[in-house]
Enzyme design. Structure first.
Site, PDB file in Angstrom:
ATOM      1  N   SER A 162       8.049  -0.921   0.073  1.00 43.82           N
ATOM      2  CA  SER A 162       7.160  -0.868   1.230  1.00 43.82           C
ATOM      3  C   SER A 162       6.113  -1.960   1.245  1.00 43.82           C
ATOM      4  O   SER A 162       5.835  -2.560   2.276  1.00 43.82           O
ATOM      5  CB  SER A 162       6.462   0.493   1.282  1.00 43.82           C
ATOM      6  OG  SER A 162       7.402   1.528   1.395  1.00 43.82           O
ATOM      7  N   CYS A 163       5.462  -2.182   0.116  1.00 46.80           N
ATOM      8  CA  CYS A 163       4.333  -3.111   0.099  1.00 46.80           C
ATOM      9  C   CYS A 163       4.361  -3.982  -1.143  1.00 46.80           C
ATOM     10  O   CYS A 163       4.880  -3.584  -2.190  1.00 46.80           O
ATOM     11  CB  CYS A 163       3.008  -2.343   0.136  1.00 46.80           C
ATOM     12  SG  CYS A 163       2.605  -1.671   1.752  1.00 46.80           S
ATOM     13  N   ASN A 191      -3.212  -2.398  -1.375  1.00 47.07           N
ATOM     14  CA  ASN A 191      -2.174  -2.952  -0.507  1.00 47.07           C
ATOM     15  C   ASN A 191      -2.627  -2.927   0.944  1.00 47.07           C
ATOM     16  O   ASN A 191      -3.809  -2.785   1.237  1.00 47.07           O
ATOM     17  CB  ASN A 191      -0.872  -2.168  -0.680  1.00 47.07           C
ATOM     18  CG  ASN A 191      -1.023  -0.739  -0.197  1.00 47.07           C
ATOM     19  OD1 ASN A 191      -2.058  -0.114  -0.419  1.00 47.07           O
ATOM     20  ND2 ASN A 191      -0.008  -0.205   0.454  1.00 47.07           N
ATOM     21  N   LEU A 192      -1.690  -3.028   1.845  1.00 49.46           N
ATOM     22  CA  LEU A 192      -2.000  -3.062   3.266  1.00 49.46           C
ATOM     23  C   LEU A 192      -2.610  -1.762   3.766  1.00 49.46           C
ATOM     24  O   LEU A 192      -3.327  -1.753   4.762  1.00 49.46           O
ATOM     25  CB  LEU A 192      -0.721  -3.384   4.046  1.00 49.46           C
ATOM     26  CG  LEU A 192      -0.842  -3.573   5.547  1.00 49.46           C
ATOM     27  CD1 LEU A 192      -1.803  -4.696   5.866  1.00 49.46           C
ATOM     28  CD2 LEU A 192       0.511  -3.865   6.145  1.00 49.46           C
ATOM     29  N   CYS A 193      -2.341  -0.661   3.094  1.00 48.55           N
ATOM     30  CA  CYS A 193      -2.827   0.636   3.583  1.00 48.55           C
ATOM     31  C   CYS A 193      -3.736   1.336   2.582  1.00 48.55           C
ATOM     32  O   CYS A 193      -4.009   2.518   2.734  1.00 48.55           O
ATOM     33  CB  CYS A 193      -1.653   1.533   3.950  1.00 48.55           C
ATOM     34  SG  CYS A 193      -0.609   0.837   5.227  1.00 48.55           S
ATOM     35  N   THR A 194      -4.168   0.644   1.558  1.00 48.89           N
ATOM     36  CA  THR A 194      -5.195   1.053   0.588  1.00 48.89           C
ATOM     37  C   THR A 194      -4.816   2.232  -0.296  1.00 48.89           C
ATOM     38  O   THR A 194      -5.692   2.850  -0.888  1.00 48.89           O
ATOM     39  CB  THR A 194      -6.562   1.353   1.281  1.00 48.89           C
ATOM     40  OG1 THR A 194      -6.511   2.607   1.943  1.00 48.89           O
ATOM     41  CG2 THR A 194      -6.951   0.238   2.237  1.00 48.89           C
ATOM     42  N   GLU A 195      -3.518   2.524  -0.448  1.00 48.82           N
ATOM     43  CA  GLU A 195      -3.155   3.620  -1.345  1.00 48.82           C
ATOM     44  C   GLU A 195      -2.506   3.146  -2.642  1.00 48.82           C
ATOM     45  O   GLU A 195      -2.426   3.917  -3.602  1.00 48.82           O
ATOM     46  CB  GLU A 195      -2.229   4.623  -0.634  1.00 48.82           C
ATOM     47  CG  GLU A 195      -0.760   4.262  -0.613  1.00 48.82           C
ATOM     48  CD  GLU A 195      -0.392   3.256   0.459  1.00 48.82           C
ATOM     49  OE1 GLU A 195       0.801   3.033   0.690  1.00 48.82           O
ATOM     50  OE2 GLU A 195      -1.315   2.699   1.079  1.00 48.82           O
ATOM     51  N   PRO A 197       0.126   6.298   4.796  1.00 45.96           N
ATOM     52  CA  PRO A 197      -0.148   6.801   6.149  1.00 45.96           C
ATOM     53  C   PRO A 197       0.972   7.619   6.797  1.00 45.96           C
ATOM     54  O   PRO A 197       0.699   8.536   7.542  1.00 45.96           O
ATOM     55  CB  PRO A 197      -0.393   5.521   6.953  1.00 45.96           C
ATOM     56  CG  PRO A 197      -0.802   4.518   5.953  1.00 45.96           C
ATOM     57  CD  PRO A 197      -0.042   4.843   4.709  1.00 45.96           C
ATOM     58  N   THR A 198       2.236   7.257   6.606  1.00 46.16           N
ATOM     59  CA  THR A 198       3.427   7.977   7.120  1.00 46.16           C
ATOM     60  C   THR A 198       3.518   8.052   8.631  1.00 46.16           C
ATOM     61  O   THR A 198       4.161   8.957   9.158  1.00 46.16           O
ATOM     62  CB  THR A 198       3.538   9.419   6.561  1.00 46.16           C
ATOM     63  OG1 THR A 198       2.668  10.315   7.260  1.00 46.16           O
ATOM     64  CG2 THR A 198       3.251   9.470   5.077  1.00 46.16           C
ATOM     65  N   ALA A 199       2.940   7.128   9.370  1.00 45.97           N
ATOM     66  CA  ALA A 199       2.919   7.270  10.831  1.00 45.97           C
ATOM     67  C   ALA A 199       4.311   7.435  11.417  1.00 45.97           C
ATOM     68  O   ALA A 199       4.551   8.313  12.239  1.00 45.97           O
ATOM     69  CB  ALA A 199       2.220   6.068  11.450  1.00 45.97           C
TER      70      ALA A 199
END
Length: 949
Positions: free
Chosen positions: A359-360, A572-576, A758-760
């Protein structure tokens, strides 16, 4: 007698098909009244204003004068009457009504062309009757060269095959009528079905029954393309399984699938398919996979939804050396049951020729021109295969620093970030979604002040990055200086080269040494300022642009299991994701998420089902490491050595609804604690058991796992590093000695196991709430790459139905109050508490729940924070609380979106009061919709981030 005959003659109207009928002024009056009611949003029976009635009477009288004129020798035509109506409305300045009347007239001219009928002077809402002697002018092309007349009865018969169409909430006549209005010559059966889908989905807000019908219709499009028949055709179920081998062969020949899939026993695999599970998809989920996930050849989908799940499962089973078919079926069963879903890149690419499943990617850029541009190139190839990017730029020397090779002065970081921004736009993740990157910087960097301005819409555009995200990587020392009213000093990294790799007490000691050196004049570039001034500017930019995100360096490193092999320089891009990076290692995150709501059985979290889900999910994630296509050698090196994965969760809000627990409650915080403990327990144990069967990860020796430290233990280390208490309860409910014993005996297969992304998109696919998010609104418009969709919370609708409260008036109230329930007078208080939306929940509750989860997680969580009416004081208090609570990162600060639910059909006066969020607006009497203080989500897929999933 002659005069009487003449009057009768001139009282006749000629219809479009040549027939002559007696003029009836009441029909004209009714049609005009309908136009006024539609424009003024008045229900039938509500009185029109006296001046409107007078104008209608005048127009009808004018028509009568024309028709009954003695010298008239021929009947007046329908078109002439309509012309008089239009002119009469315009003369009396009813311009909007005239426009509506014209549009109505044009629309019905189209319908007559389709049906070959004459509507005469029928009122606006009256169905048009077909004429038996006129052939339809629109035809449907069944296949190239084979055409049949457009037949709305055939459409109605097809619609009647859907069980959902027979539900009392569904008005099939209205759906068919709308399809007729949009018909065009040369339509294909798929075009007709798509028109049915569009008509049905526009009604989803009215009742979930329309959602189910739209999903059923969308499935028929998929089946017609992939199987050559629909679910209503004879032999459909048998064809579903029988066609599977052909799908694999066709996909391999078209270079959409890996030839490795043909090595499976395809008969055994096909026999395990469960076509009935297609019915679990809600409309938006089935539409999303159709648009972007199902494999296609020149636009024709070759996958059904269950083929899609099985393809992903088979692709992940390629790493299995024994019982490969059984493992593929096990993975398929988990995916298709929607208890767990792999991240978007895995769904895109599993089983294909380029299995880039991660993913990242996280990189650290070195202070070297060649490495800078190497990383820009790496970003491009990593993004091409659907990877989101997190770049650490703290190493790069600041503006004005010396360049030894040329004896010139550096322009600093900002020009390079502009290049990175443009590269991300140019490479749009293989054409499937927008590319995205986040730049991280520590706040002691001399360019940090300008870094804060990167997302501004004013200033020199050459020093702006409108498409790139930014994040501040903040050490504890800064937060302590801020709290104590201290001074903060900024440096150029080339003069303080070791600060980048230090944290905790070591960072504090070295930073203070450099401050003393600067005061003594032994450091060329430095700048001292009150910590509060820098913090104020950061929060101001956060308020204005949504950036930078606030993330914390020390807890991310002190609690890292891999502190023995390097440093976590960024998220990463989504801070997790929190993994080590260096010049030799690009960190890679492999993600998937558990649908927590699917594990609430009979009102409790079912630990046995959860254990089985987590155990299989961890095996699938571990397989990604071995199967994965790595675009760069640094990415392959890091993943092979450490084998990190990130198991997360989604459907948290749904789970609370199942348990009837309001999110703004201590019970919700306790559930966050206990549910995360269970997930962590089973995930860490599963990784240890994989180590028993497959071996430990290469860099295990010396890790916190090896030293007997679990995530719960590292809170004490963070307390020691800060020298202050972190007030988080350490209570456990499970027997963790079992896990400790397993790790001591077998080690760990994965350096990191847990991260909440996030799992959007994947939550959209399976129809649950996103990640750990509260419900954004109960009724809202969702925009993504598949289009715009009005969404209603099905659980709220079912709750209201059970109490006899769901009706058109309630839908109207939801629209008026912008999808919130707090101010709707009819609702009981317990319903308002249970279905409170994100902006009605104090952020303290979200932070408290996140802090409880964080003690069980070895990485981080994408934590969005919501404020209906942000202020500097409130934002300051919120982020200081997040830091004090031991959180590693935060994500977006969200405010109310600029686009609210469409209110064109809402009578605002009916409700009498404004939504609470509007009450603080100016006293001018005008309701001003709030601007977006922060984006509703990141740029990959507005308004919901799918960077990771």
């Amino acid at each position: 007698m002659e005069s009487s005959a003449e009057n009768t003659r001139t009282g006749v109207v000629r219809k479009r098909d040549g027939r002559e009928i007696e003029f009836d002024p009441r029909r004209v009056q009714t049609a005009i009244e309908k136009a006024f009611r539609a424009e003024l949003n008045l229900a039938d029976g509500q009185p029109l204003a006296s001046d409107v009635i007078e104008h209608i009477t005048q127009i009808v009288s004018q028509i009568e004068d024309v028709i009954l004129r003695p010298e008239r020798s021929s009947p007046v035509t329908v078109e002439q009457i309509q012309d008089i109506v239009e002119i009469g409305l315009m003369k009396r300045e009813h311009f909007h009504v005239a426009r509506r009347y014209i549009l109505y007239r044009t629309e019905h001219a189209r319908i007559r062309a389709i049906r070959g009928t004459d509507a005469g002077l029928d009122s606006l809402d009256q169905s048009l009757q077909a004429s038996n002697n006129i052939e339809p002018r629109v035809q449907v092309e069944l296949e190239p060269g084979v055409r049949v007349p457009f037949d709305e009865k055939r459409i109605a018969r097809f619609l009647a095959k859907c069980p959902e169409s027979r539900l009392p909430e569904v008005d099939t006549n209205a759906i068919v009528a709308e399809v007729v209005r949009g018909a065009f010559d040369g339509m294909t059966p798929d075009d007709v079905t798509r028109a049915l889908v569009l008509s049905t989905r526009s009604r989803i807000e009215r009742d979930p029954a329309y959602d189910a019908l739209a999903a059923q219709l969308q499935r028929s499009i998929i089946y017609r393309q992939s199987l050559g028949k629909t679910q209503f055709d004879e032999g459909y179920a048998a064809s579903y399984r029988d066609h599977f081998e052909h799908y694999i062969i066709e996909g391999v020949r078209a270079k959409r699938l890996s030839n490795d899939l043909r090595a499976f026993d395809l008969n055994k695999i096909a026999a395990a398919l469960l076509p009935e599970r297609d019915e679990q998809f809600r409309y938006l989920g089935i539409q999303t996979i159709y648009d972007r996930y199902l494999l296609h050849i020149e636009g024709r989908r070759i996958e059904t939804p269950q083929y899609f799940w099985m393809r992903v499962a088979m692709g992940l089973a390629l790493a299995e050396t024994e019982n490969r078919e059984e493992r593929a079926i096990e993975f398929y069963d988990l995916l298709s049951s929607m208890r767990f879903t792999s991240a978007t890149p895995t769904l895109f690419n599993s089983g294909t020729l380029h299995p880039q499943l991660s993913s990242c990617y996280l990189t650290t850029i070195q202070d070297d021109l060649q490495h800078i541009f190497k990383c820009v190139g790496d970003n491009a190839v990593l993004s091409k295969w659907a990877g989101g990017l997190g770049n650490d730029w703290t190493n790069i020397r600041a503006t004005g620093a010396r360049i030894n090779g040329t004896n010139g002065e550096s322009q600093g970081v900002i020009p390079f970030l502009k290049i990175v921004n443009d590269a991300a736009v140019a490479v749009n993740q293989g054409g499937k979604r927008k590319g995205a990157v986040c730049a991280y910087m520590e706040p002691w960097h001399l360019d940090f002040v300008e870094f804060l301005d990167l997302r501004k819409n004013t200033g020199d555009d050459r020093r702006r990055t409108h498409d790139m995200h930014t994040a501040a990587w903040i050490p504890d020392l800064f937060m302590q200086r801020l709290r104590d009213g201290g001074t903060w000093t900024l440096f150029s990294p080339d003069e303080v080269p070791d600060l980048h790799d230090l944290y905790g007490a070591d960072f504090k000691a070295r930073y203070e040494f450099y401050e003393s050196e600067a005061q003594a004049g032994r450091i060329r570039q430095h700048r001292a300022m009150p910590a509060s001034d820098l913090w104020r500017k950061l929060l101001t930019r956060l308020f204005e642009t949504g950036h930078p995100w606030v993330t914390f360096k020390d807890p991310s490193n002190i609690r890292s299991p891999q502190d023995h092999t390097g440093v976590v320089h960024s998220s990463n891009l989504c801070t997790e994701i929190l993994l080590n990076t260096s010049a030799d290692e690009t960190a890679v995150c492999n993600l998937g998420s558990i649908n927590l709501s699917a594990h609430i059985i009979d009102g409790v979290l079912n630990h046995d089902l959860l254990r089985r889900t987590v155990t299989t999910a961890m095996r699938m994630l571990d397989n990604v490491v071995d199967i994965n296509y790595y675009p760069t050698p640094e990415a392959k090196n890091a993943n092979a050595r450490h084998r990190p994965v990130g198991l997360g969760l989604m459907g948290y809000q749904d789970a609370l609804h199942e348990l009837r627990i309001p999110m703004a409650s201590q019970a919700a915080v306790d559930f966050a604690d206990q549910s995360m403990e269970a997930i962590s327990y089973f995930a860490i144990l599963a990784s240890s058991e994989l180590a028993r069967d497959r071996g430990k990860y290469a860099s295990y020796d010396g890790s916190k796992w090896d030293r007997g430290l679990l995530p719960i233990d590292t809170l004490d280390l963070l307390e020691q590093g800060r020298g202050e208490t972190i007030d988080i309860d350490r209570t456990t409910t499970l027997d963790w000695q079992v896990v400790r014993n397993s790790i001591a005996q077998h080690g760990m297969r994965n350096s990191n196991c847990l991260a909440i992304a996030p799992t959007a998109t994947i939550s959209t696919i399976i129809g649950c709430t996103q990640s750990i998010e509260p419900t954004y609104k109960q009724l809202y418009s969702k925009s993504n790459l598949s289009g715009e969709f009005t969404q209603t919370n099905h659980r709220l609708v079912h709750e209201l139905k059970s109490q006899g409260l769901w009706d058109a008036e309630m839908l109207d109230a939801l629209k008026h109050f912008d999808g919130t329930v707090r101010d709707i007078p009819r609702l009981p208080e317990n319903v308002k508490e249970l279905f409170a939306t994100a902006f009605e929940i104090q952020p303290d509750w979200l932070i408290a729940a996140a802090a409880k989860r964080q003690k069980w997680i070895d990485q981080g969580q994408s934590l969005n924070l919501y404020m209906a009416q942000p202020s500097g004081k409130a934002i300051d208090a919120m982020y200081i609380l997040a830091w004090k609570s031991g959180l590693k990162t935060t994500y977006y600060l969200r405010s109310l979106a600029a686009t609210q639910v469409e209110k064109s059909t809402v009578d605002i006066n009916r409700h009498g009061i404004q939504p609470r969020w509007m009450k603080s607006q100016s006293q001018s009497g005008t309701i001003r919709v709030d601007r977006v203080v922060t984006p509703a989500a990141c740029s990959i897929d507005d308004p919901d981030c799918e960077a990771c999933q």
